[in-house]
Design a protein around this motif. Structure first.
Motif, PDB file in Angstrom:
ATOM      1  N   PRO A  31       0.841  -1.198   0.000  1.00 45.09           N
ATOM      2  CA  PRO A  31       0.000   0.000   0.000  1.00 45.09           C
ATOM      3  C   PRO A  31       0.872   1.242   0.000  1.00 45.09           C
ATOM      4  O   PRO A  31       2.005   1.230   0.482  1.00 45.09           O
ATOM      5  N   PRO A  32       0.375   2.343  -0.560  1.00 48.42           N
ATOM      6  CA  PRO A  32       1.157   3.571  -0.547  1.00 48.42           C
ATOM      7  C   PRO A  32       1.306   4.128   0.858  1.00 48.42           C
ATOM      8  O   PRO A  32       0.473   3.874   1.724  1.00 48.42           O
ATOM      9  N   GLU A  33       2.379   4.867   1.070  1.00 50.14           N
ATOM     10  CA  GLU A  33       2.549   5.585   2.332  1.00 50.14           C
ATOM     11  C   GLU A  33       1.381   6.552   2.497  1.00 50.14           C
ATOM     12  O   GLU A  33       0.976   7.217   1.559  1.00 50.14           O
ATOM     13  N   ARG A  34       0.826   6.589   3.710  1.00 46.72           N
ATOM     14  CA  ARG A  34      -0.336   7.456   3.921  1.00 46.72           C
ATOM     15  C   ARG A  34       0.075   8.919   3.924  1.00 46.72           C
ATOM     16  O   ARG A  34       0.821   9.347   4.800  1.00 46.72           O
ATOM     17  N   PRO A  35      -0.388   9.715   2.969  1.00 48.99           N
ATOM     18  CA  PRO A  35      -0.056  11.134   2.990  1.00 48.99           C
ATOM     19  C   PRO A  35      -0.860  11.860   4.058  1.00 48.99           C
ATOM     20  O   PRO A  35      -1.953  11.427   4.426  1.00 48.99           O
ATOM     21  N   ALA A  36      -0.313  12.944   4.573  1.00 50.92           N
ATOM     22  CA  ALA A  36      -1.022  13.733   5.570  1.00 50.92           C
ATOM     23  C   ALA A  36      -2.367  14.171   4.998  1.00 50.92           C
ATOM     24  O   ALA A  36      -2.469  14.614   3.868  1.00 50.92           O
ATOM     25  N   GLY A  37      -3.412  13.997   5.801  1.00 50.35           N
ATOM     26  CA  GLY A  37      -4.735  14.416   5.369  1.00 50.35           C
ATOM     27  C   GLY A  37      -5.430  13.449   4.437  1.00 50.35           C
ATOM     28  O   GLY A  37      -6.455  13.799   3.848  1.00 50.35           O
ATOM     29  N   ALA A  38      -4.917  12.224   4.265  1.00 51.73           N
ATOM     30  CA  ALA A  38      -5.545  11.268   3.353  1.00 51.73           C
ATOM     31  C   ALA A  38      -6.980  10.980   3.798  1.00 51.73           C
ATOM     32  O   ALA A  38      -7.287  10.891   4.978  1.00 51.73           O
ATOM     33  N   ARG A  39      -7.847  10.813   2.809  1.00 52.67           N
ATOM     34  CA  ARG A  39      -9.258  10.572   3.091  1.00 52.67           C
ATOM     35  C   ARG A  39      -9.443   9.207   3.759  1.00 52.67           C
ATOM     36  O   ARG A  39      -8.800   8.226   3.392  1.00 52.67           O
ATOM     37  N   TYR A  40     -10.349   9.170   4.724  1.00 60.34           N
ATOM     38  CA  TYR A  40     -10.634   7.900   5.389  1.00 60.34           C
ATOM     39  C   TYR A  40     -12.125   7.787   5.668  1.00 60.34           C
ATOM     40  O   TYR A  40     -12.843   8.783   5.779  1.00 60.34           O
ATOM     41  N   ASP A  41     -12.601   6.544   5.759  1.00 64.29           N
ATOM     42  CA  ASP A  41     -13.931   6.225   6.250  1.00 64.29           C
ATOM     43  C   ASP A  41     -13.787   5.569   7.618  1.00 64.29           C
ATOM     44  O   ASP A  41     -12.757   4.941   7.908  1.00 64.29           O
ATOM     45  N   ALA A  42     -14.798   5.708   8.441  1.00 68.41           N
ATOM     46  CA  ALA A  42     -14.806   5.072   9.756  1.00 68.41           C
ATOM     47  C   ALA A  42     -15.833   3.953   9.771  1.00 68.41           C
ATOM     48  O   ALA A  42     -16.970   4.142   9.327  1.00 68.41           O
ATOM     49  N   VAL A  43     -15.428   2.793  10.277  1.00 67.20           N
ATOM     50  CA  VAL A  43     -16.336   1.658  10.466  1.00 67.20           C
ATOM     51  C   VAL A  43     -16.441   1.411  11.967  1.00 67.20           C
ATOM     52  O   VAL A  43     -15.437   1.139  12.631  1.00 67.20           O
ATOM     53  N   VAL A  44     -17.645   1.518  12.488  1.00 71.80           N
ATOM     54  CA  VAL A  44     -17.895   1.347  13.917  1.00 71.80           C
ATOM     55  C   VAL A  44     -18.727   0.088  14.119  1.00 71.80           C
ATOM     56  O   VAL A  44     -19.834  -0.027  13.568  1.00 71.80           O
ATOM     57  N   LEU A  45     -18.198  -0.850  14.878  1.00 68.84           N
ATOM     58  CA  LEU A  45     -18.905  -2.109  15.126  1.00 68.84           C
ATOM     59  C   LEU A  45     -19.831  -1.919  16.319  1.00 68.84           C
ATOM     60  O   LEU A  45     -19.382  -1.714  17.447  1.00 68.84           O
ATOM     61  N   ALA A  46     -21.132  -2.005  16.067  1.00 76.05           N
ATOM     62  CA  ALA A  46     -22.126  -1.665  17.091  1.00 76.05           C
ATOM     63  C   ALA A  46     -23.242  -2.696  17.163  1.00 76.05           C
ATOM     64  O   ALA A  46     -24.371  -2.370  17.535  1.00 76.05           O
ATOM     65  N   GLY A  47     -22.925  -3.947  16.841  1.00 73.91           N
ATOM     66  CA  GLY A  47     -23.987  -4.940  16.785  1.00 73.91           C
ATOM     67  C   GLY A  47     -23.787  -6.136  17.678  1.00 73.91           C
ATOM     68  O   GLY A  47     -24.428  -7.166  17.475  1.00 73.91           O
ATOM     69  N   GLY A  48     -22.895  -6.034  18.682  1.00 71.97           N
ATOM     70  CA  GLY A  48     -22.658  -7.174  19.571  1.00 71.97           C
ATOM     71  C   GLY A  48     -23.845  -7.476  20.465  1.00 71.97           C
ATOM     72  O   GLY A  48     -24.781  -6.684  20.590  1.00 71.97           O
ATOM     73  N   ARG A  49     -23.788  -8.623  21.123  1.00 72.64           N
ATOM     74  CA  ARG A  49     -24.902  -9.068  21.959  1.00 72.64           C
ATOM     75  C   ARG A  49     -24.860  -8.487  23.376  1.00 72.64           C
ATOM     76  O   ARG A  49     -25.823  -8.584  24.125  1.00 72.64           O
ATOM     77  N   ALA A  50     -23.721  -7.889  23.785  1.00 78.92           N
ATOM     78  CA  ALA A  50     -23.593  -7.255  25.105  1.00 78.92           C
ATOM     79  C   ALA A  50     -24.041  -8.188  26.223  1.00 78.92           C
ATOM     80  O   ALA A  50     -24.804  -7.807  27.109  1.00 78.92           O
ATOM     81  N   ARG A  51     -23.547  -9.432  26.213  1.00 79.90           N
ATOM     82  CA  ARG A  51     -23.967 -10.412  27.211  1.00 79.90           C
ATOM     83  C   ARG A  51     -23.638  -9.960  28.626  1.00 79.90           C
ATOM     84  O   ARG A  51     -24.407 -10.180  29.556  1.00 79.90           O
ATOM     85  N   ARG A  52     -22.467  -9.308  28.786  1.00 81.77           N
ATOM     86  CA  ARG A  52     -22.067  -8.876  30.134  1.00 81.77           C
ATOM     87  C   ARG A  52     -22.842  -7.647  30.613  1.00 81.77           C
ATOM     88  O   ARG A  52     -22.744  -7.255  31.760  1.00 81.77           O
ATOM     89  N   LEU A  53     -23.618  -7.064  29.720  1.00 74.75           N
ATOM     90  CA  LEU A  53     -24.532  -5.986  30.118  1.00 74.75           C
ATOM     91  C   LEU A  53     -25.982  -6.470  30.098  1.00 74.75           C
ATOM     92  O   LEU A  53     -26.912  -5.673  30.015  1.00 74.75           O
TER      93      LEU A  53
END
Length: 201
Positions: free
Chosen positions: A6-28
């Motif tokens: 992969p190319p070296e990440r240039p300063a300010g490179a565009r990114y997307d965020a993936v947030v995992l929010a579908g767990g079962r939360a058994r301990r809660l």
């Protein structure tokens, strides 16, 4: 035939965020963990604010009315684990870099995400805690490398998937409110609320 690096990440490179929010939360007790409130807002709201400059916010889990701008997807079947969830989220990513996060990080801030992005280099970066343990749900990765790794991976462990990519380890001074602090138990959630009310600590 070897894959190109992969190319070296240039300063300010565009990114997307993936947030995992579908767990079962058994301990809660099966509660809606991303929706639990700390410091007056849902946990997932803190995480979304930390990546406010992402080109796209992808939430893997149930719809979130508090995040109307997010792209919402589900893993199949729902609750199948972090690797299927990442696979579902990554299908919605269009940026060359992906920031992968858990949904229950009340003390994660934009500066912490910026530190991960700055350290990503060619192979990605992952946050490590005070004991040097990788926090696989706090990292920045080349999107192409993630896709290639998933294509050949049949396991269920994020460590097994992401570790071979050779990410940079990012250690940050944290005090009592470290960016990797998660809220997996009722006690952890209560402590996070206490800490959020006492900014001087």
């Amino acid at each position: 035939m070897s894959r190109p690096a992969p190319p070296e990440r240039p300063a300010g490179a565009r990114y997307d965020a993936v947030v995992l929010a579908g767990g079962r939360a058994r301990r809660l007790g099966g509660a809606d963990k991303p929706g639990a409130r700390v410091g007056g807002r849902p946990l997932i709201g803190w995480v979304a604010e930390a990546v406010a400059d992402a080109a796209r916010l992808v939430v893997v889990g149930p719809p979130r009315p508090e995040l109307p701008h997010a792209v919402v997807v589900r893993e199949d079947p729902p609750g199948a684990g972090p690797v299927p969830a990442l696979r579902a989220g990554l299908a919605e990513v269009t940026a060359p870099w992906t920031v992968l996060l858990a949904a229950d990080l009340p003390f994660l801030r934009p500066a912490h995400v910026a530190a991960l992005r700055d350290a990503a280099g060619r192979t990605g970066a992952v946050l490590v805690d005070q004991d040097g343990r990788e926090q696989w749900l706090s990292g920045c990765w080349p999107t192409g490398a993630l896709r290639a790794a998933l294509d050949g991976y049949a396991g269920a462990s994020l460590r097994g998937l992401l570790g071979p990519l050779g990410p940079a380890a990012v250690s940050l001074a944290a005090g009592e409110r470290p960016p990797w602090y998660d809220c997996d138990t009722p006690d952890a959630l209560l402590r996070a609320e206490r800490l959020s009310r006492d900014p001087g600590r």
